[in-house]
Design a protein around this motif. Structure first.
Motif, short mmCIF file in Angstrom:
data_model
loop_
_atom_site.label_atom_id
_atom_site.label_comp_id
_atom_site.label_asym_id
_atom_site.label_seq_id
_atom_site.Cartn_x
_atom_site.Cartn_y
_atom_site.Cartn_z
N VAL A 261 88.99 37.04 38.98
CA VAL A 261 90.28 37.07 38.29
C VAL A 261 90.47 38.42 37.59
N LEU A 262 89.42 38.90 36.95
CA LEU A 262 89.51 40.16 36.22
C LEU A 262 89.67 41.34 37.16
N GLU A 263 88.98 41.31 38.29
CA GLU A 263 89.10 42.42 39.24
C GLU A 263 90.52 42.53 39.79
N LYS B 238 84.35 35.43 31.39
CA LYS B 238 84.68 34.32 32.29
C LYS B 238 85.58 34.81 33.42
N ALA B 239 86.58 35.65 33.07
CA ALA B 239 87.49 36.19 34.09
C ALA B 239 86.75 37.09 35.06
N ALA B 240 85.70 37.77 34.57
CA ALA B 240 84.91 38.64 35.44
C ALA B 240 84.04 37.84 36.41
N GLY B 241 83.75 36.58 36.04
CA GLY B 241 82.89 35.76 36.89
C GLY B 241 83.63 34.75 37.74
N ASP B 242 84.83 34.35 37.31
CA ASP B 242 85.59 33.35 38.05
C ASP B 242 86.25 33.95 39.29
N PRO B 243 86.10 33.34 40.46
CA PRO B 243 86.81 33.84 41.65
C PRO B 243 88.31 33.61 41.52
N LEU B 244 89.08 34.44 42.18
CA LEU B 244 90.54 34.32 42.13
C LEU B 244 90.97 32.96 42.67
N TYR B 245 90.28 32.47 43.67
CA TYR B 245 90.46 31.11 44.19
C TYR B 245 89.14 30.74 44.86
N GLU B 246 88.96 29.50 45.17
CA GLU B 246 87.70 29.04 45.74
C GLU B 246 87.39 29.77 47.04
N LEU C 45 104.45 37.67 45.54
CA LEU C 45 104.17 37.60 46.98
C LEU C 45 102.70 37.27 47.23
N MET C 46 101.80 37.93 46.49
CA MET C 46 100.39 37.66 46.65
C MET C 46 100.06 36.21 46.28
N ASN C 47 100.73 35.71 45.25
CA ASN C 47 100.50 34.34 44.82
C ASN C 47 100.86 33.36 45.93
N ASP C 48 101.93 33.65 46.66
CA ASP C 48 102.35 32.79 47.75
C ASP C 48 101.44 32.93 48.97
N ALA C 49 100.80 34.10 49.10
CA ALA C 49 100.01 34.37 50.29
C ALA C 49 98.60 33.79 50.22
N ILE C 50 98.10 33.57 49.02
CA ILE C 50 96.74 33.06 48.87
C ILE C 50 96.77 31.56 48.59
N PRO C 51 95.64 30.87 48.69
CA PRO C 51 95.62 29.41 48.49
C PRO C 51 96.24 28.98 47.17
N ASN C 52 96.76 27.76 47.15
CA ASN C 52 97.46 27.26 45.97
C ASN C 52 96.57 27.12 44.74
N ASN C 53 95.30 26.87 44.95
CA ASN C 53 94.40 26.67 43.80
C ASN C 53 93.88 28.02 43.29
N ASN C 54 94.82 28.95 43.08
CA ASN C 54 94.42 30.28 42.63
C ASN C 54 94.71 30.46 41.14
N GLN C 55 94.13 31.52 40.58
CA GLN C 55 94.31 31.82 39.17
C GLN C 55 95.06 33.13 38.95
N MET C 56 95.92 33.46 39.89
CA MET C 56 96.67 34.71 39.80
C MET C 56 98.06 34.45 39.22
N GLY C 57 98.47 35.29 38.29
CA GLY C 57 99.79 35.16 37.70
C GLY C 57 100.88 35.65 38.64
N ARG C 58 102.09 35.23 38.38
CA ARG C 58 103.22 35.63 39.22
C ARG C 58 103.97 36.84 38.68
N THR C 59 103.62 37.31 37.49
CA THR C 59 104.32 38.44 36.89
C THR C 59 103.31 39.43 36.34
N PHE C 60 103.78 40.63 36.04
CA PHE C 60 102.89 41.64 35.46
C PHE C 60 102.46 41.23 34.06
N ASN C 61 103.37 40.59 33.32
CA ASN C 61 103.02 40.15 31.97
C ASN C 61 101.88 39.14 31.99
N SER C 62 101.91 38.21 32.95
CA SER C 62 100.82 37.24 33.05
C SER C 62 99.53 37.91 33.48
#
Length: 237
Positions: free
Chosen positions: A170-172, A156-164, A197-214
């Protein structure tokens, strides 16, 4: 107590290899001179770079292209012949193996090996799970076991885009962040800051974590069995 983790992780190895592929292909970029003369491979490579820029006009300023010499640092546009002269005289800015300012990231994410991360998941977890790929939408009588859940989550992570609208999955994104951390030996705090920083730079409806652990949580299912051992007699100094 001295301890060492022995982790066999084929996925991370392959991600690092993919991440440095351009370095190998474009070693000519930083092998410019033979004495006082320009090397033939460098001359040929600069020509290929100019042609690449021409093929991606959306990243240009009319008939001018970004110049990646150390002085211009991809911030200035010049005609192609001026850029060619700058590169002949000064070479390329450091570590610019992937021509992202000229649009290469957009091309790679959409056309080069579009299913590579899905293939990595299957390679890492084994062909015995591959039948699950074709069972999307089918009803199942039993709850998938933990390994099957990890496999499905990774697909699923390999197929889901990071944001619309994103060309990165997400996996990439998670694997490339992990690859950069390994390649440059970055501290966790550095990766945390970058991810935030990347999380703030991309659209709000993204699936990127804010930390390395996430970010690591996306890749958890790819960690192969490992064993923690003591390096000192009886586990003591």
């Amino acid at each position: 107590m001295c301890r060492v983790w022995l982790i066999s992780n084929m996925f991370f190895v392959r991600c690092v290899e993919f991440g440095i592929m351009k370095r190998r292909e474009r070693s000519w970029m930083y092998d410019r001179l033979d004495g006082r003369n320009l090397k033939p491979d460098f001359l040929k490579g600069v020509g290929e770079f100019i042609e690449f820029c021409k093929e991606h006009p959306t990243c240009n300023d009319g008939d001018k292209i970004r110049c990646p010499c150390p002085l211009c640092d991809n911030r200035r546009f010049h005609d192609t012949e001026t850029v060619r002269v700058h590169l002949y005289k000064k070479g390329f800015v450091r570590n610019y193996y992937q021509w992202i300012c000229q649009g290469e990231s957009l091309v790679e994410s959409s056309s080069v090996q579009p299913n590579q991360y899905r293939d990595m998941v299957i390679d890492a977890l084994g062909n015995n799970q591959e039948h699950l790929v074709n069972e999307e939408g089918n009803s199942v009588e039993e709850e998938p076991n933990d390994e099957a859940k990890k496999f499905i989550d990774l697909l699923k992570a390999a197929g889901d885009p990071l944001y619309e609208g994103s060309k990165l999955s997400v996996l990439e994104m998670a694997s490339r962040i992990a690859s950069l951390k390994c390649e440059f030996n970055l501290q966790h705090r550095c990766v945390d800051g970058f991810a935030s920083l990347m999380n703030d730079a991309i659209p709000n409806n993204n699936q990127m974590g804010r930390t390395f652990n996430s970010t690591k949580k996306v890749l958890e299912g790819l960690e192969l069995p490992h064993e923690r051992i003591h390096t000192c007699p009886k586990g003591k100094l």
